[in-house]
Enzyme design. Structure first.
Site, PDB file in Angstrom:
ATOM      1  N   GLU A  79      -0.428   4.143   1.088  1.00  0.00           N
ATOM      2  CA  GLU A  79      -0.785   2.726   1.147  1.00  0.00           C
ATOM      3  C   GLU A  79      -1.612   2.411   2.385  1.00  0.00           C
ATOM      4  O   GLU A  79      -1.309   2.855   3.481  1.00  0.00           O
ATOM      5  CB  GLU A  79       0.474   1.858   1.118  1.00  0.00           C
ATOM      6  N   ARG A  89       8.911  -9.645  -9.399  1.00  0.00           N
ATOM      7  CA  ARG A  89       8.949  -9.883 -10.847  1.00  0.00           C
ATOM      8  C   ARG A  89      10.337  -9.648 -11.405  1.00  0.00           C
ATOM      9  O   ARG A  89      10.679 -10.104 -12.482  1.00  0.00           O
ATOM     10  CB  ARG A  89       7.958  -8.960 -11.561  1.00  0.00           C
ATOM     11  N   CYS A 142       9.067  -2.501  -1.625  1.00  0.00           N
ATOM     12  CA  CYS A 142       8.236  -1.480  -0.971  1.00  0.00           C
ATOM     13  C   CYS A 142       7.294  -2.113   0.043  1.00  0.00           C
ATOM     14  O   CYS A 142       7.214  -1.686   1.204  1.00  0.00           O
ATOM     15  CB  CYS A 142       7.423  -0.697  -2.017  1.00  0.00           C
ATOM     16  N   HIS A 166       3.742   5.964  -1.938  1.00  0.00           N
ATOM     17  CA  HIS A 166       4.335   5.794  -3.267  1.00  0.00           C
ATOM     18  C   HIS A 166       4.276   7.106  -4.052  1.00  0.00           C
ATOM     19  O   HIS A 166       3.248   7.783  -4.061  1.00  0.00           O
ATOM     20  CB  HIS A 166       3.592   4.709  -4.058  1.00  0.00           C
TER      21      HIS A 166
END
Lengths: 214, 214, 214, 214
Positions: A79, A89, A142, A166
């Protein structure tokens, strides 16, 4: 560099294991003469950073690499940036589901990873492990943990290098998801090992494109 | 609100048209009693913001919505955040290909869109146009322009609302890319019309998930 | 050629409309001086062919083009082959879910489309409609009807040309499926119109690759 | 059952290895008391079947499982059917690129695999290897060889079981294809081992859906 902290997450959503943690556990205790501390943090917005900060206070590592899972991605992604926003979500492991919430009111809009992300991708690819830079860590736990780790470094530990990686689904997780890519644990461990070595040995990142897809 | 500026890009990479600009041109000159100014800016890191800033100085709009293309995405995506980083995998229209370059040395790491992004997605979906929030505008000219627009607002025009929207490939662009999704220009214009109305009429964004995929 | 029969399916799985039928209904009643008969057949293994065969007996068309939906494909696909096998992952509209069942015990393992499939793809692409040959119509009612139409031609109407075309989701169907491609009804109607003209006017298929993805 | 022949392909398109062959070579020489013969056949339309037929004549196996690669698929796919058609988008290893050519003029339109394809998928999934039935082997050399193997069985060796299995890219092949899924060689060998055991031990296929995606 003397000590690197690598974290995974506890099992999430009723699963009995968490692939990121399982892969982290497989890492050696030492790489290139540097101690590798492997720990688990909870998949919970509110206490993940309490646990991480306690670890950082106690261990005082030179670098922290947090590892999570991004189901659906076919490769290991490093990242680039964490943003100051939670937007879930689905609920976390304690049922919290923050929507459009600022993580730290006194924090900047984003932090860039202070790990050598391009060199990490380059070195995983050299080890034949599919890898790419990612420009978003999402807005779930995350990203929250990545932002939190970098905020800690920015406010309390200026020499600490921090970032997030990830990993894909494991094969066993996609057995009933026939369109989903996966990566075997051996391959993931090989990739994580390669990128930790890069973090240990590369002072300044290389200037080259990282093959980001999104 | 009296005036909204909507921008597309000039043709890129040897193409004779740019779908974002073609779609922007199809928009009406007025929506809900508000003037819609439609303009084109160059797909060039260095002068895109010169052109945009001249437009903003001259027109002094209440909101600016920049529109670009994200080939491969199946829906209209409203960008949440722009980051202070250029990192081009391909050269821009003048051959420049910056790698890991800070856009504004005195700017923050990121700016969040000041448009009501969740409401924009909600209203496009209500009009049956596939839409989602996106958490990354990439690191090419689109992100550059979004960051630049928000930097202008932050430093010179505190009342200006600004943000970025990505549209899919047009069908004619995927004729020889059999795995790639597309969206017809009529559908894109319907989506852009819906989201501009939202920008005009919604004061404060809704707190709901936006269906972000990445 | 004097008459072409084009069929869609009735609404499936609780939906109020079937996109294939809606698109078929939008077709003109005449193309290139040839009558276009538009009809609906049930999404039911057992009676779909009864309805189709009655239509073929009554109308005696020169060609029959059955149209169904393949949600997830980004383009209009012209099927190359139908296989003598039903294998349903979900029940049909009357609750039947045959597994590994031969359609016609006295039929061959497969029938190739007798439509000019490569020319149909070529002409849709010339009209800027994304299109490709497909090598599988699946094993649900679509394949069943395609096989049945070709079996009818093979056993009862040797001059009848027959084949199957799959269309993507409509945009309104993907509003809550953010990773799924769609195609607008106008685009679909344009593609179907182009391919019907090809069926009417092309005697022998062209020998060129059709861009099949699977 | 005393002997199973498993084939891979020779390196294709300038590559120095072929992943299917490398995976096949890793298989044991015996499974469940049955001899496993491992061989390579050329990626060439015209001579692939000459080589295969010589092997079948000499070895007289009870079953033949041909293995090829379907780059882009995320799981091991067991093919249901081979069609009597060559249609190459790219040239084979000797530069031949047949378009819409019947493989055997006296052959049927298609042959169904005579392996227990559903049980093979079930058993790979039980071993946590992502797997599915596929309804198309394409129209390149893979389909050609599968059709040829089944034609041999149908015309010369009625007791011979025959079929085809596609494997994904290896990780090393997707290092520069950041959107493409892969599967490690260990995982592939685990899957192939599981399915060969199924072929050896299952007399009649199970009646259950195979999770076919296309």
């Amino acid at each position: 560099m003397k000590k690197v902290l690598v974290t995974g997450f506890d099992p999430f959503g009723g699963e009995s294991i968490n692939p990121a943690t399982e892969s982290v556990k497989q890492l050696p205790d030492e790489l290139l003469g540097v101690q590798i501390i492997k720990r688990e943090i909870p998949t919970v917005f509110d206490c993940s950073l309490d646990v991480l900060y306690t670890l950082l206070d106690e261990e005082q590592p030179d670098a922290v690499i947090c590892v999570g899972q991004a189901g659906g991605r076919p490769n290991i992604t490093v990242e680039r940036v964490a943003i100051n926003q939670d937007d879930a979500r689905i609920p976390d492991n304690e049922g919290a589901q923050p929507i459009d919430r600022t993580i730290f009111e006194d924090g900047p809009a984003a932090y860039f990873s202070t790990l050598p992300i391009k060199a990490m991708v380059r070195d995983m690819k050299a080890a034949f492990v599919p890898a790419a830079v990612s420009n978003t860590a999402g807005t779930f736990v995350c990203n929250h943990v990545m932002y939190g780790a970098l905020h800690y470094a920015a406010t309390k530990a200026p020499k600490l290098k921090a970032g997030f990686v990830h990993i894909p689904y494991l094969p066993m997780q996609t057995v009933d998801k026939p369109t989903m890519p996966s990566m075997s644990q051996d391959e993931i461990v090989k990739g994580l090992t390669a990128l930790i070595k890069t973090v240990i040995s590369v002072e300044e990142d290389v200037k080259e494109t990282g093959g980001a897809v999104c």
